[in-house]
Design an enzyme around this catalytic site. Structure first.
Site, PDB file in Angstrom:
ATOM      1  N   TYR B 294       1.043  -1.291   0.014  1.00 21.40           N
ATOM      2  CA  TYR B 294      -0.040  -0.055   0.002  1.00 21.40           C
ATOM      3  C   TYR B 294       0.873   1.206   0.012  1.00 21.40           C
ATOM      4  O   TYR B 294       1.369   1.629   0.874  1.00 21.40           O
ATOM      5  CB  TYR B 294      -0.915  -0.074   1.334  1.00 21.40           C
ATOM      6  CG  TYR B 294      -2.201   0.990   1.326  1.00 21.40           C
ATOM      7  CD1 TYR B 294      -3.092   0.714   0.526  1.00 21.40           C
ATOM      8  CD2 TYR B 294      -1.856   2.168   1.879  1.00 21.40           C
ATOM      9  CE1 TYR B 294      -4.178   1.589   0.654  1.00 21.40           C
ATOM     10  CE2 TYR B 294      -2.833   2.965   1.888  1.00 21.40           C
ATOM     11  CZ  TYR B 294      -4.086   2.793   1.254  1.00 21.40           C
ATOM     12  OH  TYR B 294      -5.213   3.584   1.252  1.00 21.40           O
ATOM     13  N   TYR B 344      -5.628   5.634  -7.431  1.00 22.20           N
ATOM     14  CA  TYR B 344      -5.837   5.326  -6.074  1.00 22.20           C
ATOM     15  C   TYR B 344      -7.186   5.004  -5.732  1.00 22.20           C
ATOM     16  O   TYR B 344      -7.963   5.725  -5.672  1.00 22.20           O
ATOM     17  CB  TYR B 344      -5.323   6.427  -5.296  1.00 22.20           C
ATOM     18  CG  TYR B 344      -5.324   6.387  -3.707  1.00 22.20           C
ATOM     19  CD1 TYR B 344      -4.850   5.559  -3.025  1.00 22.20           C
ATOM     20  CD2 TYR B 344      -6.372   6.939  -3.140  1.00 22.20           C
ATOM     21  CE1 TYR B 344      -4.802   5.477  -1.401  1.00 22.20           C
ATOM     22  CE2 TYR B 344      -6.533   6.931  -1.798  1.00 22.20           C
ATOM     23  CZ  TYR B 344      -5.671   6.088  -0.953  1.00 22.20           C
ATOM     24  OH  TYR B 344      -6.010   5.918   0.408  1.00 22.20           O
TER      25      TYR B 344
END
Lengths: 131, 385
Positions: B294, B344
């Protein structure tokens, strides 16, 4: 100008103490443990009777930052935000005043002061400990 | 490990385009992504009987039923902790199908976080009776009001302690943009950057985060279908088996404003997840073939590489600089370009890339992929053939 704090049922005691110029933390009496952020119950003994303890107001800068883009909402100029390790062992996010951005670094010793908000409230900020 | 036939697998992936202005509702993005995932799998949407998303997703389960035509849901879950929820969705989907509670679970996340609102900008209103959110209450009056500010305060001690420089962080951004540059699905397709461009990019939050240290704000939707292997064998795609998925939410820790507990130079929850993965699947994250870590902000990659056991404390900057995470390195990092380079969608597009790598169809396909690791701080999953 600096936004007002948000008062919640479990945390209003903190901000109300600021109005009196006091920097405090929630304390569980039986456990003799301080907790921050405040919470409705002591996670060790599950006591809901909360005491309020005055803190020394002394601490050490752990990390810091300045919002460049976007600028901090409500402020004329973004303040230096810092994570401060209080001498009592709690950590607290606040502002550092009286230190130039280029002079900021971890380890600076600071002490509490109080700053006004747009709605006439007070919040704790920190300044270098006067030698 | 589960018996093979009982084991959960990702059998379908779907997405919309990733853009800065989708021109349609988040509910439509969610529905389009779910239908794309169903088509990919060869599953009729009527078969979906469970669904999972994030607490902060704006599409409702009702919207899902109405739009895609699910007949009956008997399991709905919403996960806390923002983007840290992303790998945890796999943990819950795995449990749901392996327990027999569900046969077909869909996970979705859809957002217009660029055109409709700005995910990276200050949250300017909060109700005193909203659920507890210390990152607002205890930061807002002090001008720390954005994810980038909270990240800077959270990572500062780590970066200072190990002497990490802005150039070290830039190496991560350059790597992500290099991977995105050859991925047609990436917003930054054909747009690699140099370290110099990183160093010249404007400050977002001093002294740590420049523009190119931050992930994108994207519009788009992603959906993932999870089923058991007994069903997967009759479907269209090579299943990506969920060899293990683990989650660890520790005392007094928070999401991004995780300032209040323990040593801030490590990630104890990531270390716990790693222990559980090794115990459950017999494979450590560092021994998988692809790392999807991440990357909301570059410093998060460093701390997670250490937390998930790729290298020792303080070693991550050199681990990256030494080329270990290039496409031809020991463990390639986010070959899609990650959240910095591809888009994203709150981490979900890193899961779909892991599936593509397992299937062998990724734009930047790594050779001989047998396993892939997907991580989001408090959760991690190991996918395998």
């Amino acid at each position: 100008m600096r936004p007002d704090p948000i008062l919640r049922i479990d945390t209003a005691f903190f901000w109300e103490a600021c109005e009196r110029g006091e920097f405090v933390a929630q304390k569980c009496g039986p456990c003799d443990i301080l907790w921050h952020p405040p919470r409705p119950m002591c996670p060790k003994c599950h006591n809901t009777e909360k005491e309020v303890q005055q803190l020394s107001g002394l601490g050490t800068v752990v990390s810091w930052c300045v919002a460049v883009r976007p600028q901090a909402f409500g402020f004329e100029e973004s303040p230096i935000a810092a994570l401060i390790e209080l001498d009592e062992g709690l950590r607290f996010v606040s502002n550092i005043e009286g230190v130039a951005e280029e002079d900021m670094q971890p380890g600076i010793r600071v002490q509490v002061a109080f700053a006004d908000t747009s709605g006439g409230k007070k919040v704790p900020v920190f300044k270098p400990v006067s030698e | 490990m589960s018996k093979t036939n009982n084991q959960a697998a990702i059998v379908g992936i779907g997405q919309t385009e990733f853009s800065k202005d989708s021109g349609r509702s988040e509910q439509q993005l969610a529905a389009e992504a779910v239908i794309a995932a169903c088509k990919d799998a060869g599953i009729n949407p009527e078969e979906i009987d469970g669904c999972i998303t994030y607490t902060i997703d704006n599409s409702d389960e009702v919207d899902l039923l109405r739009s895609v035509g699910c007949k009956e849901l008997n399991y709905t879950v919403r996960l806390p902790q923002g983007g840290a929820a992303n790998a945890a969705t796999l943990y819950h989907a795995k449990n749901a199908v392996e327990s027999g509670v569900c046969d077909v679970v869909v996970i979705w996340r859809a957002m217009n976080e660029r055109s409709q609102y700005r995910f990276g900008q200050p949250t300017v209103s909060i109700s005193p009776d909203a659920n507890s959110s210390t990152f607002i209450e205890w930061c807002f009056p002090f001008g720390a009001q954005t994810p980038a500010s909270w990240e800077a305060l959270s990572c500062g001690q780590y970066l200072s302690k190990y002497g990490v420089t802005s150039e070290d962080l830039g190496n991560i951004a350059v790597l992500m943009r290099k991977h995105a540059a050859t991925n047609p699905n990436a917003w930054f397709y054909q747009q690699p950057i140099t370290l110099e461009e990183h160093q010249n990019s404007r400050w977002i939050v001093k002294p740590w985060l420049r523009l190119l240290d931050c992930c994108q704000e994207s519009d788009g939707g992603v959906a993932i279908i999870v089923a058991r292997m007994d069903k997967a064998k009759d479907l269209k795609q090579t299943p990506a088996r969920l060899l293990s998925a683990q989650y660890s939410f520790l005392f007094n820790h928070e999401i991004i404003s995780d300032f209040y507990e323990g040593d801030l130079t490590g990630l104890p929850f990531s270390e716990r997840v790693t222990e559980k993965l090794i115990e459950d699947a017999g494979i450590a994250p560092k021994d998988t073939d692809v790392a999807m870590i991440y990357d909301n902000f570059t410093p998060q990659v460093l701390r997670q590489l250490e937390g998930f056991g790729y290298c020792g404390p303080g070693e991550a900057k050199d681990y990256i600089a030494d080329g270990n995470m290039e496409l031809d390195g020991k463990t390639p990092l986010s070959p899609n370009g990650g959240l910095i380079g591809e888009g994203y969608i709150h981490g979900m597009n890193n899961i779909t890339e892991a599936v593509r790598q397992i299937r062998g169809i990724a734009a930047n396909q790594v050779e001989n992929v047998e396993t892939a690791f997907v991580a989001s701080g408090v959760a991690g999953a190991i996918l395998g053939k």
